[in-house]
Scaffold this active site. Structure first.
Site, PDB file in Angstrom:
ATOM      1  N   LYS A   1       0.843  -1.205   0.000  1.00 46.42           N
ATOM      2  CA  LYS A   1       0.000   0.000   0.000  1.00 46.42           C
ATOM      3  C   LYS A   1       0.879   1.256   0.000  1.00 46.42           C
ATOM      4  O   LYS A   1       2.084   1.167   0.246  1.00 46.42           O
ATOM      5  CB  LYS A   1      -0.918  -0.025   1.224  1.00 46.42           C
ATOM      6  CG  LYS A   1      -0.180   0.189   2.534  1.00 46.42           C
ATOM      7  CD  LYS A   1      -1.059  -0.046   3.744  1.00 46.42           C
ATOM      8  CE  LYS A   1      -0.255   0.161   5.012  1.00 46.42           C
ATOM      9  NZ  LYS A   1      -0.892  -0.427   6.190  1.00 46.42           N
TER      10      LYS A   1
ATOM     11  N   TYR B   1      17.771  30.675   5.334  1.00 41.65           N
ATOM     12  CA  TYR B   1      16.729  31.494   5.944  1.00 41.65           C
ATOM     13  C   TYR B   1      16.982  31.732   7.429  1.00 41.65           C
ATOM     14  O   TYR B   1      17.340  30.808   8.165  1.00 41.65           O
ATOM     15  CB  TYR B   1      15.364  30.813   5.774  1.00 41.65           C
ATOM     16  CG  TYR B   1      14.838  30.928   4.362  1.00 41.65           C
ATOM     17  CD1 TYR B   1      14.582  32.183   3.800  1.00 41.65           C
ATOM     18  CD2 TYR B   1      14.611  29.800   3.598  1.00 41.65           C
ATOM     19  CE1 TYR B   1      14.108  32.293   2.506  1.00 41.65           C
ATOM     20  CE2 TYR B   1      14.135  29.901   2.304  1.00 41.65           C
ATOM     21  CZ  TYR B   1      13.890  31.157   1.764  1.00 41.65           C
ATOM     22  OH  TYR B   1      13.425  31.262   0.484  1.00 41.65           O
TER      23      TYR B   1
END
Ligand SMILES: *Cc1c(COP(=O)(O)O)cnc(C)c1O
Length: 398
Positions: free
Chosen positions: A34, A291
């Protein structure tokens, strides 16, 4: 292409063999594929696992089941030689056509679902809720009613399953209670005169951390003449949850004389997630990176820029500051030795900077390992305070 994954079919088959050896000859392994095979690629993994002889593949839903069936057909596997496909996580009326067309076996637990399948002649597996409270019918009157509905709808009861909520907890009382409820369930199925071919319970952690009465499932299956099966996902891909000491000491992992169980010491990561160096730059002392300037060069440094970031599934928790180290990547210099290159500053959306100071002979375009040997999904998970599953599923290569 900014990054790509390489999937080792050899390791996938090796991990499956390790699981098969651990569960013993009389118990089968359902291979869970899955979530796009936990990010590894559902088509490639399903075909490899089918060729390795698994009797079942487990998908989330009908659309994944359709992808698997098409891949198995396209690989030239005769339908008769293909594993059965279990659609484990529910379905809606609009999925019934795909279930029939691709010969999927849905997990059912409500009369409504049985109604949708009426007349399709489908085989079904019934899930019993023994303590997960996610999907599953309650044992007792509810179960008996559902079995009657299945008989009335002319569906074939091919399997009965349950799912453990604390399989990675050592000596878990919860697991034990679930085992008892499942035993009662199987007795009810037998008393109803039904003979499912498969009885399944458990996941990778159930193999890694078997219940006290390890042959429990095989014994239980025998009482209805069925075959026992364990549904394994994460271990196929080379990982396993840490074994925990119980709910109150959840962060403690069990020391089993080196913390390596027999299974996990043989598992190897199947996925290598790679990228290439996009550019290189020199930094002088005091220059800041990224940043909010969370990292300042304490000395002259050499940095490599990588074209991946959190948009690709590289967790932002891998970022670093001068005070707190973060994640790392692996790369290979002129001396052909694999070395760690620590992430410096913040991981941004599409770019990440790593420290390659002192690694000789690097060039733009050189390969970098983001995930694989030397930097595992468990390493990422520890930093991001999550589990290897989430790290693997989040990888977006391409
Ligand atoms: C995902 C899943 C599994 C596999 O669990 P792992 O921990 O990856 O081995 C087994 N059973 C069910 C019902 C699942 O949804």
């Amino acid at each position: 292409m900014t990054s790509w994954i390489e999937v080792s079919e050899q390791r996938l088959a090796g991990n499956l063999r390790a699981l098969m050896e651990s569960v013993g000859a009389e118990t089968e392994v359902l291979a869970v594929v899955k979530a796009n095979a936990y990010g590894h690629g559902i088509e490639l993994c399903s075909v490899a696992l089918a060729r390795a002889g698994v009797p079942w593949l487990g998908v989330a839903d009908a659309s994944e089941g359709a992808r698997v069936r098409r891949a198995l057909d396209a690989a030239g596997l005769a339908r008769i030689d293909q594993p059965a496909i279990l659609a484990m996580c529910g379905f809606l009326p609009e999925d019934v056509e795909a279930i029939a067309e691709h010969a999927l076996t849905p997990v059912v637990w409500t009369a409504e679902q049985v109604g949708w399948l009426q007349g399709s002649g489908s085989a079904v597996h019934v899930e019993v809720d023994t303590g997960m409270a996610r999907q599953g019918v309650h044992p007792g009157a509810e179960l008996v009613d559902l079995l009657s509905e299945i008989q009335a709808a002319n569906l074939l009861l091919d399997g009965v399953l349950t799912h453990f909520c604390a399989a990675e907890v050592a000596h878990s009382k919860l697991t034990q209670a679930q085992q008892w409820r499942f035993e009662a369930t199987v007795a009810q199925v037998r008393d109803k005169g039904l003979a499912p071919r498969w009885i399944h319970a458990g996941s990778s952690s159930s193999v890694d951390n078997p219940p006290q009465d390890a042959p429990w499932l095989a014994k239980l299956a025998k009482t209805v003449g069925a075959r026992p099966m364990v549904r394994c996902g994460i271990a196929l891909y080379g990982y396993c949850l840490p074994i925990e000491q119980g709910r109150n000491r959840a962060s403690q992992t069990l020391d089993r004389g080196g913390a390596q169980t027999a299974l996990r010491s043989t598992l190897r990561p199947v996925m290598a997630w790679k990228t290439r160096i996009l550019s290189l730059r020199e930094l002088s002392t005091g220059e800041t990176v990224g940043y909010n300037a969370t990292f300042a060069a304490p000395r002259p440094m050499r940095l490599a820029m990588l074209p991946v970031g959190y948009a690709d599934g590289l967790r932002r928790e891998m970022s670093s500051t001068n005070a707190r180290p973060g994640g790392w990547v692996m790369l290979r210099g002129r001396d052909a030795v694999d070395r760690r290159a620590p992430i410096v500053g913040r991981v941004s959306m599409n770019l990440t900077m790593v420290d390659v100071t002192g690694i000789d002979g690097l060039h733009v375009g050189d390969e970098v390992v983001l995930l694989g040997d030397g930097i595992t999904a468990d390493d990422h998970a520890r930093l991001a305070e999550t589990i290897s599953y989430e790290v693997l599923c989040a990888v977006r290569a391409g």
